[in-house]
Design a protein around this motif. Structure first.
Motif, PDB file in Angstrom:
ATOM      1  N   TYR A   1     -38.946  -5.234  -3.112  1.00 26.08           N
ATOM      2  CA  TYR A   1     -38.148  -5.170  -1.889  1.00 26.08           C
ATOM      3  C   TYR A   1     -39.008  -5.202  -0.627  1.00 26.08           C
ATOM      4  O   TYR A   1     -38.491  -5.386   0.467  1.00 26.08           O
ATOM      5  CB  TYR A   1     -37.238  -3.942  -1.899  1.00 26.08           C
ATOM      6  N   ALA A   2     -40.303  -5.034  -0.768  1.00 15.91           N
ATOM      7  CA  ALA A   2     -41.192  -5.114   0.392  1.00 15.91           C
ATOM      8  C   ALA A   2     -41.616  -6.548   0.666  1.00 15.91           C
ATOM      9  O   ALA A   2     -42.044  -6.875   1.768  1.00 15.91           O
ATOM     10  CB  ALA A   2     -42.429  -4.244   0.164  1.00 15.91           C
ATOM     11  N   ARG A   3     -41.488  -7.415  -0.319  1.00 19.20           N
ATOM     12  CA  ARG A   3     -41.933  -8.806  -0.186  1.00 19.20           C
ATOM     13  C   ARG A   3     -40.931  -9.654   0.587  1.00 19.20           C
ATOM     14  O   ARG A   3     -41.311 -10.431   1.442  1.00 19.20           O
ATOM     15  CB  ARG A   3     -42.136  -9.425  -1.574  1.00 19.20           C
ATOM     16  N   GLU A   4     -39.676  -9.557   0.237  1.00 21.14           N
ATOM     17  CA  GLU A   4     -38.640 -10.416   0.812  1.00 21.14           C
ATOM     18  C   GLU A   4     -37.341  -9.635   0.958  1.00 21.14           C
ATOM     19  O   GLU A   4     -37.056  -8.748   0.161  1.00 21.14           O
ATOM     20  CB  GLU A   4     -38.354 -11.608  -0.114  1.00 21.14           C
ATOM     21  N   ILE A   5     -36.556  -9.997   1.923  1.00 22.32           N
ATOM     22  CA  ILE A   5     -35.216  -9.437   2.069  1.00 22.32           C
ATOM     23  C   ILE A   5     -34.288 -10.269   1.198  1.00 22.32           C
ATOM     24  O   ILE A   5     -34.359 -11.496   1.189  1.00 22.32           O
ATOM     25  CB  ILE A   5     -34.761  -9.486   3.538  1.00 22.32           C
ATOM     26  N   ALA A   6     -33.419  -9.589   0.462  1.00 25.53           N
ATOM     27  CA  ALA A   6     -32.479 -10.293  -0.413  1.00 25.53           C
ATOM     28  C   ALA A   6     -31.454 -11.055   0.421  1.00 25.53           C
ATOM     29  O   ALA A   6     -31.014 -10.584   1.470  1.00 25.53           O
ATOM     30  CB  ALA A   6     -31.773  -9.297  -1.330  1.00 25.53           C
TER      31      ALA A   6
END
Length: 176
Positions: A109-114
């Motif tokens: 969840y820190a890499r990309e926003i869903a």
């Protein structure tokens, strides 16, 4: 790429392929693949998030996500919002997410926003285009993915947008 145990991911992958008129390929993720890239093309893993995503104790999806990240494959998250399709609040999904995926080196969840996925056709098209943009797609005749999305937003029927806003204001008025 998508994991076969990630129920719903193959359906979204098919919509992505359809939207691109077959210019994009979707295939099932195989942990035994030594090289996930085929024909020197970019590879992205699609993860479909709903209330059932992380319910399996053994979690083969978790292993697939870890493997993809370890092999430097971009993971793109799509969050189902339709309760009829096991959609739920994003916080519920985060609470169910195994701890190993919440901390380094994976921390999904820190890499990309869903990207939120909606059932209303007009909004679903926007969601599909947002996914394609996150995956690196650049449509013909536009300078960037942002131009592409702006063009799609302007094509939403104004009546549908007006009805949507009218419903929001009507619901807000009755709540207060």
């Amino acid at each position: 790429l998508y994991c076969s145990t990630n129920i719903g991911a193959s359906d979204v992958a098919k919509k992505l392929v359809e939207e691109c008129n077959g210019d994009v390929r979707a295939r099932e993720f195989n942990l035994s693949d030594t090289d996930l890239r085929q024909d020197n093309k970019e590879v992205v893993m699609l993860v479909y998030l709903d209330r059932t995503t992380f319910q399996n104790d053994e979690c083969p999806l978790c292993e697939s996500i870890k493997c993809a990240i370890d092999k430097k494959v971009k993971v793109v998250l799509v969050h189902e919002n339709d309760a009829n399709k096991s959609g739920c609040a994003f916080g519920e999904i985060m609470n169910q997410t195994p701890k190993m995926l919440m901390k380094k080196p994976y921390n999904i969840y820190a890499r990309e926003i869903a990207v939120s996925l909606y059932s209303t056709e007009e909004y679903q098209k926007i969601s599909i285009h947002q996914l394609l943009t996150k995956m690196g797609a650049k449509p013909n005749g536009t300078k960037s993915g942002a131009d592409f999305l702006r063009n799609k937003f302007t094509k939403i029927e104004m009546q549908s947008a007006a009805d949507f806003l009218k419903n929001i204001f009507t619901k807000t008025d009755t709540i207060s």
